[in-house]
Write an enzyme that holds these catalytic residues in place. Sequence first.
Site, PDB file in Angstrom:
ATOM      1  N   ASP A  16       0.662  -1.502  -0.280  1.00 54.64           N
ATOM      2  CA  ASP A  16       0.196  -0.438   0.191  1.00 54.64           C
ATOM      3  C   ASP A  16       0.621   0.999  -0.334  1.00 54.64           C
ATOM      4  O   ASP A  16      -0.113   2.085   0.485  1.00 54.64           O
ATOM      5  CB  ASP A  16      -1.041  -0.064   1.033  1.00 54.64           C
ATOM      6  CG  ASP A  16      -1.737  -1.071   1.303  1.00 54.64           C
ATOM      7  OD1 ASP A  16      -1.803  -1.356   0.235  1.00 54.64           O
ATOM      8  OD2 ASP A  16      -2.666  -2.184   2.310  1.00 54.64           O
ATOM      9  N   GLY A  18       1.688   2.756  -2.464  1.00 55.98           N
ATOM     10  CA  GLY A  18       1.156   3.786  -3.323  1.00 55.98           C
ATOM     11  C   GLY A  18       1.772   3.508  -5.171  1.00 55.98           C
ATOM     12  O   GLY A  18       2.098   4.463  -6.031  1.00 55.98           O
ATOM     13  N   LYS A  19       1.999   1.900  -4.950  1.00 57.19           N
ATOM     14  CA  LYS A  19       2.875   1.574  -6.580  1.00 57.19           C
ATOM     15  C   LYS A  19       1.358   1.639  -7.507  1.00 57.19           C
ATOM     16  O   LYS A  19       1.964   2.330  -8.633  1.00 57.19           O
ATOM     17  CB  LYS A  19       2.771   0.221  -6.187  1.00 57.19           C
ATOM     18  CG  LYS A  19       3.582  -0.794  -4.808  1.00 57.19           C
ATOM     19  CD  LYS A  19       3.851  -1.744  -4.839  1.00 57.19           C
ATOM     20  CE  LYS A  19       2.273  -2.248  -4.331  1.00 57.19           C
ATOM     21  NZ  LYS A  19       1.979  -1.854  -3.122  1.00 57.19           N
ATOM     22  N   ALA A  42      -3.618  -7.850  -3.733  1.00 57.46           N
ATOM     23  CA  ALA A  42      -3.601  -5.809  -4.260  1.00 57.46           C
ATOM     24  C   ALA A  42      -4.783  -5.150  -4.008  1.00 57.46           C
ATOM     25  O   ALA A  42      -5.481  -5.727  -4.851  1.00 57.46           O
ATOM     26  CB  ALA A  42      -2.267  -6.977  -5.640  1.00 57.46           C
ATOM     27  N   GLY A  43      -4.203  -4.253  -3.987  1.00 61.90           N
ATOM     28  CA  GLY A  43      -5.273  -3.337  -3.929  1.00 61.90           C
ATOM     29  C   GLY A  43      -4.384  -1.846  -4.747  1.00 61.90           C
ATOM     30  O   GLY A  43      -4.058  -1.477  -3.582  1.00 61.90           O
ATOM     31  N   HIS A  44      -4.478  -2.004  -6.178  1.00 60.11           N
ATOM     32  CA  HIS A  44      -3.988  -0.624  -6.331  1.00 60.11           C
ATOM     33  C   HIS A  44      -4.556   0.787  -6.301  1.00 60.11           C
ATOM     34  O   HIS A  44      -5.271   0.596  -8.063  1.00 60.11           O
ATOM     35  CB  HIS A  44      -2.775  -1.236  -7.528  1.00 60.11           C
ATOM     36  CG  HIS A  44      -1.599  -2.043  -7.054  1.00 60.11           C
ATOM     37  ND1 HIS A  44      -0.778  -2.832  -7.781  1.00 60.11           N
ATOM     38  CD2 HIS A  44      -1.726  -2.983  -5.919  1.00 60.11           C
ATOM     39  CE1 HIS A  44      -0.122  -3.153  -6.827  1.00 60.11           C
ATOM     40  NE2 HIS A  44      -0.267  -2.967  -5.914  1.00 60.11           N
ATOM     41  N   LYS A 331       2.782   9.826  -0.297  1.00 61.32           N
ATOM     42  CA  LYS A 331       2.343  10.177   1.049  1.00 61.32           C
ATOM     43  C   LYS A 331       2.865  11.784   1.900  1.00 61.32           C
ATOM     44  O   LYS A 331       2.264  11.482   3.268  1.00 61.32           O
ATOM     45  CB  LYS A 331       1.650   9.341   1.359  1.00 61.32           C
ATOM     46  CG  LYS A 331       1.063   8.610   0.635  1.00 61.32           C
ATOM     47  CD  LYS A 331      -0.591   7.650   1.774  1.00 61.32           C
ATOM     48  CE  LYS A 331      -1.552   7.919   2.123  1.00 61.32           C
ATOM     49  NZ  LYS A 331      -2.282   6.873   2.022  1.00 61.32           N
TER      50      LYS A 331
END
Length: 422
Positions: A16, A18-19, A42-44, A331
């Site tokens: 997580d 920020g890929k 994954a959650g991009h 971030k």
Amino acid sequence: MKPGKVDALLGIVFGDEGKGKVVDYFTPQYDVVARFAGGPNAGHTIIFDGKKFVLRSIPSGIFCPDKINIIGNGCVLAPDLFMAEAKELETAGYDIRQRLHISKRAQLILPTHRCLDHAYESLKGKNKIGTTGKGIGPTYSDKAARVGLRVGDILENFEEKYQALKLRHETLLHNLKYEYDIEEEEQKWMEGVAYMRQFQLTDSEVEINRYLSEGKSVLAEGAQGTMLDLDHGTYPFVSSSSTTCGGVCTGLGIAPSSINDVFGIFKAYSTRVGSGPFPVELFDETGDTIRRIGNEFGAVTGRNRRCGWLDLVALKYAIMINGVTQLIMMKSDVLDDFASIKVCTAYKQNGQTLEYLPYDTEGCEAIYEELPGWQQDLTLITTEAQFPEALSNYIKFIEDFVKVPIKIISVGPDRNATIIRN
Ligand code: GDP
Ligand code: IMO
Ligand code: MG
């Protein structure tokens, strides 16, 4: 970007980082974007022109027209989730069928793999890993046990192969006394299989090497992060794939000599989802503030992300494992309001001060240095020349510690909130 070479963009902490945002930002410079590990765990997140997408299995280069996107052999794929994700893109007007190629060697996540994931987690009780429940561990276990199903299997006698693996899982689930009902899920899953047949299922390792020999450039998109790597992460609280630079070679079928730059991406602070040691974790108001401002809730599961200050001990380790050549700090804007910012430069374990990542970080206490915060709105900044002095000092402190330059500073979730340093 170098013609005929692969650059890797790797999360180097707990995922997580920020890929998705940076892969999307980088894509115009490359010919091909390829995922090499992980799956729908994954959650991009990608945000541009007021639109937001969260990709799970599809590479984050998909929004750039004309670029080839590949789901590589090192990935695991759930046909039902893939179909939902791909259809969302098609509905949004993206023509993906010709540009999205799937390796025939990628492993399939069956509905019963997801049941096993849940069953094993319940069995672990308070020692549970806190997986995403997407069947990742059981699927990679079957791959290693040489009983898994691959994408290429859907092209011939699939029903028979499916039933054989399902039966194996059912026996396990029965022994574990795990009750489940997957009838509806299975139907969607089979629909997903039929949908996947409409895509180009390729020998992606041959395809990628052909692109490289033609002088094309490839961006390998990491999933998860180094601290979740099966070998180098905080085992057993890890995912089940090789998330590191070595995984790029095996997960795409390319030679180490094909790799040029290795971009290591991290946040200006730390987060972790799921269980496992996390020496920099903050249980106080500061941790809550970071979570609130950073919107630190999982993109896949919606769970609270655990928050803490930046851990330079872990970062240094990840840089070593991956041979990171350039760093990307994400971030940074989340820390705007803090009067002072801490960074972990060593651990204390069993009365000893450690400057390296030990075998087990359980029981490690973080030792911090404190730096002044910038207390300025970074989202208004567009060039390095406008950096507040305290931010430049924060960057320099990290660079001096880890000995790798930070080339990009991200100051907001949007594609455009990205500052390149000279
Ligand atoms: P990934 O899994 O590494 O692609 O990262 P995720 O998408 O799971 O999580 C990163 C989150 O941070 C997403 O919600 C992004 O929209 C957001 N994000 C990325 N870069 C920045 C940034 O520089 N500032 C802020 N405030 N948010 C960011
Ligand atoms: P991206 O690519 C953050 C974590 C889970 C759990 C552990 C094992 O978005 O950075 P798994 O389902 O893989 O067996 O879960 O790994 N995890 C992630 N954490 N980002 C991810 O992916 C993750 N993928 C898995 O929370 O602790
Ligand atoms: Mg994510």
